[in-house]
Write a protein that holds these residues in place. Sequence first.
Motif, PDB file in Angstrom:
ATOM      1  N   ARG A 140      18.753  24.932 -55.211  1.00 47.73           N
ATOM      2  CA  ARG A 140      19.276  24.652 -52.984  1.00 47.73           C
ATOM      3  C   ARG A 140      18.283  25.246 -52.458  1.00 47.73           C
ATOM      4  O   ARG A 140      18.587  25.048 -51.961  1.00 47.73           O
ATOM      5  CB  ARG A 140      20.408  26.089 -53.495  1.00 47.73           C
ATOM      6  N   ALA A 141      17.653  26.931 -52.998  1.00 51.83           N
ATOM      7  CA  ALA A 141      16.329  26.931 -51.994  1.00 51.83           C
ATOM      8  C   ALA A 141      15.097  26.111 -51.676  1.00 51.83           C
ATOM      9  O   ALA A 141      14.841  25.452 -51.317  1.00 51.83           O
ATOM     10  CB  ALA A 141      15.825  28.435 -52.432  1.00 51.83           C
ATOM     11  N   LEU A 142      14.999  24.980 -53.061  1.00 50.85           N
ATOM     12  CA  LEU A 142      14.079  23.629 -53.342  1.00 50.85           C
ATOM     13  C   LEU A 142      14.772  22.451 -52.456  1.00 50.85           C
ATOM     14  O   LEU A 142      13.802  22.043 -51.759  1.00 50.85           O
ATOM     15  CB  LEU A 142      14.213  23.834 -54.627  1.00 50.85           C
ATOM     16  N   ILE A 143      15.990  22.079 -52.470  1.00 56.06           N
ATOM     17  CA  ILE A 143      16.548  21.369 -51.969  1.00 56.06           C
ATOM     18  C   ILE A 143      16.438  21.835 -50.510  1.00 56.06           C
ATOM     19  O   ILE A 143      16.117  20.913 -49.457  1.00 56.06           O
ATOM     20  CB  ILE A 143      17.802  21.078 -52.235  1.00 56.06           C
ATOM     21  N   TYR A 144      16.541  22.660 -50.010  1.00 58.14           N
ATOM     22  CA  TYR A 144      16.198  23.128 -48.408  1.00 58.14           C
ATOM     23  C   TYR A 144      14.779  22.691 -47.914  1.00 58.14           C
ATOM     24  O   TYR A 144      14.246  22.485 -47.143  1.00 58.14           O
ATOM     25  CB  TYR A 144      17.021  24.766 -48.203  1.00 58.14           C
ATOM     26  N   CYS A 145      14.108  23.252 -48.769  1.00 59.70           N
ATOM     27  CA  CYS A 145      13.142  23.097 -48.206  1.00 59.70           C
ATOM     28  C   CYS A 145      12.136  22.170 -48.467  1.00 59.70           C
ATOM     29  O   CYS A 145      11.430  20.890 -47.660  1.00 59.70           O
ATOM     30  CB  CYS A 145      11.708  24.222 -49.513  1.00 59.70           C
ATOM     31  N   HIS A 146      12.700  20.861 -49.437  1.00 55.37           N
ATOM     32  CA  HIS A 146      11.945  19.524 -49.951  1.00 55.37           C
ATOM     33  C   HIS A 146      12.914  18.942 -48.121  1.00 55.37           C
ATOM     34  O   HIS A 146      12.410  18.072 -47.507  1.00 55.37           O
ATOM     35  CB  HIS A 146      13.011  19.119 -50.707  1.00 55.37           C
ATOM     36  N   GLY A 147      14.104  19.054 -47.929  1.00 56.31           N
ATOM     37  CA  GLY A 147      14.316  18.781 -46.619  1.00 56.31           C
ATOM     38  C   GLY A 147      13.353  18.525 -45.203  1.00 56.31           C
ATOM     39  O   GLY A 147      14.377  18.133 -44.792  1.00 56.31           O
ATOM     40  N   LYS A 148      12.589  19.699 -45.049  1.00 56.43           N
ATOM     41  CA  LYS A 148      12.072  19.860 -44.417  1.00 56.43           C
ATOM     42  C   LYS A 148      10.587  19.894 -44.705  1.00 56.43           C
ATOM     43  O   LYS A 148       9.805  20.070 -44.111  1.00 56.43           O
ATOM     44  CB  LYS A 148      12.119  21.851 -43.704  1.00 56.43           C
ATOM     45  N   HIS A 149      10.109  19.206 -45.842  1.00 52.15           N
ATOM     46  CA  HIS A 149       9.380  18.535 -46.034  1.00 52.15           C
ATOM     47  C   HIS A 149       8.401  19.455 -46.771  1.00 52.15           C
ATOM     48  O   HIS A 149       7.066  19.658 -46.573  1.00 52.15           O
ATOM     49  CB  HIS A 149       8.770  17.099 -45.117  1.00 52.15           C
ATOM     50  N   VAL A 150       9.081  20.536 -47.197  1.00 55.84           N
ATOM     51  CA  VAL A 150       7.785  21.510 -47.720  1.00 55.84           C
ATOM     52  C   VAL A 150       7.850  22.167 -48.780  1.00 55.84           C
ATOM     53  O   VAL A 150       9.230  21.761 -49.684  1.00 55.84           O
ATOM     54  CB  VAL A 150       8.463  23.047 -47.206  1.00 55.84           C
ATOM     55  N   ILE A 151       6.684  21.650 -49.600  1.00 58.21           N
ATOM     56  CA  ILE A 151       6.488  21.592 -51.029  1.00 58.21           C
ATOM     57  C   ILE A 151       6.414  22.853 -51.401  1.00 58.21           C
ATOM     58  O   ILE A 151       5.184  23.454 -50.512  1.00 58.21           O
ATOM     59  CB  ILE A 151       5.877  20.601 -51.911  1.00 58.21           C
ATOM     60  N   HIS A 152       7.328  24.043 -52.471  1.00 55.69           N
ATOM     61  CA  HIS A 152       6.573  25.062 -53.024  1.00 55.69           C
ATOM     62  C   HIS A 152       5.055  24.780 -53.732  1.00 55.69           C
ATOM     63  O   HIS A 152       4.495  25.672 -53.245  1.00 55.69           O
ATOM     64  CB  HIS A 152       7.601  26.194 -53.409  1.00 55.69           C
ATOM     65  N   ARG A 153       4.902  24.614 -54.653  1.00 59.81           N
ATOM     66  CA  ARG A 153       4.789  24.378 -55.610  1.00 59.81           C
ATOM     67  C   ARG A 153       3.584  25.637 -56.578  1.00 59.81           C
ATOM     68  O   ARG A 153       2.762  24.725 -56.736  1.00 59.81           O
ATOM     69  CB  ARG A 153       2.630  23.775 -54.445  1.00 59.81           C
ATOM     70  N   ASP A 154       4.502  26.624 -56.650  1.00 58.14           N
ATOM     71  CA  ASP A 154       3.856  27.376 -57.395  1.00 58.14           C
ATOM     72  C   ASP A 154       5.278  28.470 -57.243  1.00 58.14           C
ATOM     73  O   ASP A 154       5.105  30.291 -57.425  1.00 58.14           O
ATOM     74  CB  ASP A 154       2.636  28.902 -55.904  1.00 58.14           C
ATOM     75  N   ILE A 155       6.143  27.685 -57.612  1.00 61.38           N
ATOM     76  CA  ILE A 155       7.223  28.819 -58.505  1.00 61.38           C
ATOM     77  C   ILE A 155       6.624  29.586 -59.685  1.00 61.38           C
ATOM     78  O   ILE A 155       6.736  28.705 -61.280  1.00 61.38           O
ATOM     79  CB  ILE A 155       8.424  27.561 -58.418  1.00 61.38           C
TER      80      ILE A 155
END
Length: 294
Positions: A140-155
């Motif tokens: 859910r957190a990543l869906i939210y991030c990706h929706g804002k064009h943010v990739i975490h890359r270090d989960i």
Amino acid sequence: MAIAAENQAPQEKASSEVSATETRRWTLNDFDIGKPLGRGKFGHVYLAREKRSNHIVALKVLFKSQLQQSQVEHQLRREVEIQSHLRHPNILRLYGYFYDQKRVYLILEYAAKGELYKELQKCKYFSERRAATYVVSLARALIYCHGKHVIHRDIKPENLLIGAQGELKIADFGWSVHTFNRRRTMCGTLDYLPPEMVESVEHDASVDIWSLGVLCYEFLYGVPPFEAKEHSDTYRRIVQVDLKFPPKPIVSAQAKDLISQMLVKDSAERLPLHKLLEHPWIVQNAEPSGVYRI
Ligand code: AMP
């Protein structure tokens, strides 16, 4: 380091949003400093109370000299910029920051139950119910991030904290990136990196699906799937997607199915995160509240 933007106030209460117009400059005098919560590479983290609101926060103190020496000022600036704009129950809030001559201070949401990494070490591996609940929270957190064009890359477990209710919080955005394009940078710890990143070819938001698959495996087995003594062997195992499920601990076929659908070499073929939420293993095991109480 000169960070010029204005800071946002900590929330008066954990649940209420601070008005967007309430901005101010912070100083150390605004906080009562409590016990140390931990030590990071660039400084210390303390429990702190904002004097005016009595709001409890975690104050991360970073030494400018160390940031400069390691040439990570740019990375920190990006982390602050990205994390301060994210609002999600499974993403640690960054309320604001300030600095003096020697230090940079980050005002962070306090995660009362500490590091997930330590929990995993304590338990060795998690139950399917616990693992599925954490995987859903992260998806859910990543869906939210990706929706804002943010990739975490270090989960990875070291970047996850646990809140007072047992809710998972992504805490570290040091390697995250705001992007509309495909990227080529190599970053993060090898174990969690997808083939396209270890091979330094272009990558996009689906790198986070891979890392979540690695994490799901680690939750259930206690070790990441491509672990090896030598760096070069981990590299080879990732590139070949050398995925093996040991006989112990016993893990359900459905969990293995989900992991196999996430750890796919072709990034376009990885199970999209919204589909992950509907996977039978998730539906049958994850706590509907998204919170695993410990
Ligand atoms: P870091 O510099 O982010 O690696 O933080 C060092 C350690 O401080 C972590 O491993 C945690 O144990 C602790 N810590 C950092 N941030 C928080 C927080 N927001 N809430 C509670 N503990 C924290």
